[in-house]
Design a protein around this motif. Structure first.
Motif, PDB file in Angstrom:
ATOM      1  N   TYR A 299     -79.961 -34.720   8.178  1.00 19.22           N
ATOM      2  CA  TYR A 299     -79.314 -33.418   7.974  1.00 19.22           C
ATOM      3  C   TYR A 299     -80.297 -32.412   7.375  1.00 19.22           C
ATOM      4  O   TYR A 299     -80.425 -31.281   7.866  1.00 19.22           O
ATOM      5  N   ASN A 300     -81.016 -32.805   6.308  1.00 25.26           N
ATOM      6  CA  ASN A 300     -81.910 -31.867   5.621  1.00 25.26           C
ATOM      7  C   ASN A 300     -83.097 -31.456   6.488  1.00 25.26           C
ATOM      8  O   ASN A 300     -83.497 -30.292   6.500  1.00 25.26           O
ATOM      9  N   VAL A 301     -83.688 -32.418   7.205  1.00 21.53           N
ATOM     10  CA  VAL A 301     -84.815 -32.089   8.070  1.00 21.53           C
ATOM     11  C   VAL A 301     -84.367 -31.145   9.188  1.00 21.53           C
ATOM     12  O   VAL A 301     -85.037 -30.144   9.489  1.00 21.53           O
ATOM     13  N   ALA A 302     -83.220 -31.435   9.796  1.00 18.57           N
ATOM     14  CA  ALA A 302     -82.722 -30.590  10.883  1.00 18.57           C
ATOM     15  C   ALA A 302     -82.409 -29.180  10.380  1.00 18.57           C
ATOM     16  O   ALA A 302     -82.741 -28.185  11.038  1.00 18.57           O
ATOM     17  N   GLN A 303     -81.775 -29.079   9.226  1.00 18.67           N
ATOM     18  CA  GLN A 303     -81.436 -27.762   8.676  1.00 18.67           C
ATOM     19  C   GLN A 303     -82.701 -26.974   8.350  1.00 18.67           C
ATOM     20  O   GLN A 303     -82.793 -25.766   8.631  1.00 18.67           O
ATOM     21  N   TYR A 304     -83.683 -27.645   7.754  1.00 18.37           N
ATOM     22  CA  TYR A 304     -84.933 -26.961   7.411  1.00 18.37           C
ATOM     23  C   TYR A 304     -85.652 -26.475   8.660  1.00 18.37           C
ATOM     24  O   TYR A 304     -86.137 -25.335   8.717  1.00 18.37           O
TER      25      TYR A 304
ATOM     26  N   LEU B 280     -84.412 -25.783  11.604  1.00 15.94           N
ATOM     27  CA  LEU B 280     -83.678 -24.678  12.209  1.00 15.94           C
ATOM     28  C   LEU B 280     -83.980 -23.373  11.483  1.00 15.94           C
ATOM     29  O   LEU B 280     -84.281 -22.340  12.114  1.00 15.94           O
ATOM     30  N   ARG B 281     -83.916 -23.398  10.155  1.00  9.85           N
ATOM     31  CA  ARG B 281     -84.193 -22.183   9.387  1.00  9.85           C
ATOM     32  C   ARG B 281     -85.640 -21.734   9.562  1.00  9.85           C
ATOM     33  O   ARG B 281     -85.928 -20.531   9.622  1.00  9.85           O
TER      34      ARG B 281
ATOM     35  N   PRO C 117     -78.571 -20.338   8.010  1.00  6.78           N
ATOM     36  CA  PRO C 117     -77.250 -20.975   8.135  1.00  6.78           C
ATOM     37  C   PRO C 117     -77.297 -22.425   7.673  1.00  6.78           C
ATOM     38  O   PRO C 117     -78.340 -23.086   7.734  1.00  6.78           O
ATOM     39  N   THR C 118     -76.164 -22.923   7.200  1.00  7.81           N
ATOM     40  CA  THR C 118     -76.082 -24.344   6.894  1.00  7.81           C
ATOM     41  C   THR C 118     -75.861 -25.108   8.190  1.00  7.81           C
ATOM     42  O   THR C 118     -75.260 -24.598   9.141  1.00  7.81           O
TER      43      THR C 118
ATOM     44  N   PHE D  56     -82.944 -23.732  19.949  1.00 15.49           N
ATOM     45  CA  PHE D  56     -83.660 -23.761  18.679  1.00 15.49           C
ATOM     46  C   PHE D  56     -83.980 -25.191  18.243  1.00 15.49           C
ATOM     47  O   PHE D  56     -84.936 -25.419  17.500  1.00 15.49           O
ATOM     48  N   PHE D  57     -83.187 -26.152  18.689  1.00 15.17           N
ATOM     49  CA  PHE D  57     -83.410 -27.549  18.312  1.00 15.17           C
ATOM     50  C   PHE D  57     -84.437 -28.238  19.211  1.00 15.17           C
ATOM     51  O   PHE D  57     -84.763 -29.397  18.979  1.00 15.17           O
ATOM     52  N   GLY D  58     -84.934 -27.568  20.235  1.00 18.77           N
ATOM     53  CA  GLY D  58     -86.025 -28.115  21.021  1.00 18.77           C
ATOM     54  C   GLY D  58     -85.597 -28.748  22.331  1.00 18.77           C
ATOM     55  O   GLY D  58     -84.432 -28.728  22.725  1.00 18.77           O
TER      56      GLY D  58
END
Length: 558
Positions: free
Chosen positions: A464-469, A471-472, A493-494, A536-538
């Motif tokens: 979760y944290n890696v994906a959120q970082y 993305l931002r 965004p969260t 954005f997620f590749g």
């Protein structure tokens, strides 16, 4: 759902494709299988794939327990999410339980660290600051170690969730870097103490570093449980930054000093600091007195509520004392002593008066004098504004300490900034306890499996944290935005909000032919906003949602 004699079939993809894509990009399953060793060739679902299935479940917004994983995947495109040949019916209690047993047998902390350190290094997310904290996780059921295997002790302890009626385990977590990536997790006994476990965790991480040749010299950041003469200051062979317990006399005196006696430096954001030095415990160190306006207002409000409640209690106590008869004045004053101790922020205007009565019942005769039959307390209690002002003087303040004495290389403002980043661990604990995710009420009955599940839960946090970082970071680098809940464009965004935006995406399959196999499939409900998010997620995510062909080479993925 299925319609028209199985000619059309619909399965829910929602945000699960994003989670599965991140797991693939990070190589979660491959890394786990590599560390755990070769699996039984007859085994269809590997340990790594089982863990990814549990991560998808944990990040699925369903609150489903682990044993309901087959039902969770019943209406999902399992092969797309987990790999070719995998079906929901294969994710049984036995399959997942076997994986948890393998994790526990290998060692949860060591296994997690081998995965987390590799990901942090590959993603360029490893920094020199490690943030350490712990939380308690509630457990339900009977617990007995099986086959003499070592496991954590699930027992009663200090409940950080204020549930002393339930047994618990303790999770110690080390978080690092701009993505708040968890590097290390320790599953601990339910009655473990931070003052002991923090130092044990640091020793274990440092030993692991030497084994895997990670040469980063970490600075350890924690709360006041890390600070003490018998451990931290006695060892003092690594850099540290932590809060000073205000039970120490020197700290108590510094926090209580009048503001006009302190050379404050404004730091912005409602913070002020004042620097000094200390030799507490025989170790040279810097102390930084910090004042937070936000904390002051919060603590002042709490104090006012306490004073209002105590005023009511004091009034009742004095009313009862007024109606109590004492044999002598000394007894009356003696009864007042515990009241003075119980309400130190109140002043009492009290006196003792005699209780006079006529010696006989009925109407007294002329000239009959009253006699003293006892004594009682009279008076009132009110707030001691001077004592309250002194108490308020210490509100909103705390002391940070570090053994890094180089003020030029490590200035005071950096001390404050790095300690404030300790919130990254706290956010991780809030995530793990969020009922929408892998909730902290655990129902597995084996301590070994509970310990292994705690590792899987921490992997959920890592993903979760890696994906959120990422993305931002992508939004910042491309100067793009996404709408928040009130349709305002934002760059931070969260991930939870992104997951909600993705709800409703499905895959519709056309079933036909002699084998009744899939003839054609297409993804529905892909709005422009959802397509934008997916890109954005590749490339892995884009292929998952059919935006680019499966044969396309990876591009922007992690």
């Amino acid at each position: 759902m299925e319609v028209a004699g199985d000619e059309l079939q619909s399965v829910n993809l929602d945000h699960h494709g994003l989670v599965a894509a991140v797991c693939q990009d990070l190589g979660i399953a491959e890394k786990l299988n590599e560390v755990l060793g070769p699996a039984d060739p007859q085994r269809v679902v590997s340990a790594g794939t089982s863990v990814v299935a549990m991560i998808l479940n944990g990040l699925g917004f369903t609150q489903r327990r682990l044993y309901l994983t087959p039902q969770f995947f019943a209406n999902k495109p399992v092969e797309k999410l987990l790999g070719e040949g995998i079906e929901a019916s294969m994710l049984t209690d036995h399959t997942l339980g076997q994986t948890l047993d393998e994790i526990a047998a290998f060692g949860t902390s060591d296994l997690f660290a081998q995965i987390a350190f590799r990901i942090a290094l590959e993603q360029g997310l490893l920094t020199s600051c490690n943030h350490l904290d712990s939380t308690s996780l509630r457990v339900h059921g009977e617990y007995a170690n099986s086959d003499g295997a070592e496991a954590i002790e699930l027992t009663y302890g200090h409940s950080k969730d204020h549930r002393p009626d339930l047994k618990q385990a303790v999770l110690s977590l080390v978080v690092n870097g701009p993505a708040d990536i968890p590097l290390w997790m320790d599953a601990l006994n339910g009655n473990s103490s931070d003052k002991v476990s923090f130092h044990e965790t640091i020793d274990r991480v440092r030993a692991f570093q030497s084994q895997v040749a990670v040469e980063t010299a970490f600075k350890w950041i924690a709360d006041s449980a890390l600070y003490g003469k018998d451990n931290l200051l006695a060892q003092n062979d690594y850099l540290w930054l932590c809060r000073v317990p205000e039970t120490i006399n020197a700290a108590k005196a510094l926090v209580s000093r009048a503001s006009e006696e302190i050379d404050w430096i404004e730091r912005g954001g409602g913070y002020r600091t004042a620097s000094t030095v200390s030799r507490y415990g025989g170790v040279d160190q810097r102390w930084l007195l910090v004042y937070s306006e936000q904390a002051y207002r919060r603590e002042k409000k709490t104090l006012e509520k306490q004073l209002t409640k105590q005023q009511t209690q004091l009034d009742k106590t004095l009313w009862h004392l007024h109606n109590e008869r004492f044999r002598c004045e000394a007894d009356a004053w003696k009864a007042l002593t515990p009241v003075l101790k119980r309400y130190p922020r109140f002043t009492l205007s009290m006196g003792v008066e005699a209780i006079a009565r006529y010696p006989t019942a009925g109407r007294p005769r002329a000239g009959t004098e009253q006699v003293t039959v006892g004594y009682r307390l009279v008076g009132t209690g009110c707030r001691d504004e001077a004592a309250i002002a002194k108490a308020l003087n210490a509100k909103g303040r705390f002391i940070l300490a570090t053994n890094d004495l180089d003020r030029d290389r490590y200035p005071d403002e950096q001390m404050l900034r790095e300690y404030k980043e300790q919130q990254g661990v706290e956010r991780g604990f809030r995530f793990l306890k969020d009922p929408w995710f892998m909730v902290d009420s655990i129902f597995l009955k084996s301590p070994q499996r509970i310990e292994a599940l705690m590792m899987v839960m921490t992997l959920c946090l890592l993903v979760y944290n890696v994906a959120q970082y990422r993305l931002r970071e992508t939004l910042e680098n491309t100067q793009e935005t996404l709408p928040n809940q009130v349709n305002k464009p934002i760059k931070n965004p969260t991930l939870r909000w992104i997951f909600q935006i993705m709800e409703g995406i499905s895959i519709v399959r056309m079933i036909g032919g002699i084998t009744q196999g899939v003839v054609k499939e297409f993804v529905t409900n892909l709005t422009d906003l959802r397509k934008k998010i997916i890109r954005f997620f590749g490339d892995t995510a884009s292929r998952m949602y059919g935006l680019i062909p499966k044969t396309s080479k990876p591009g922007l993925g992690m």
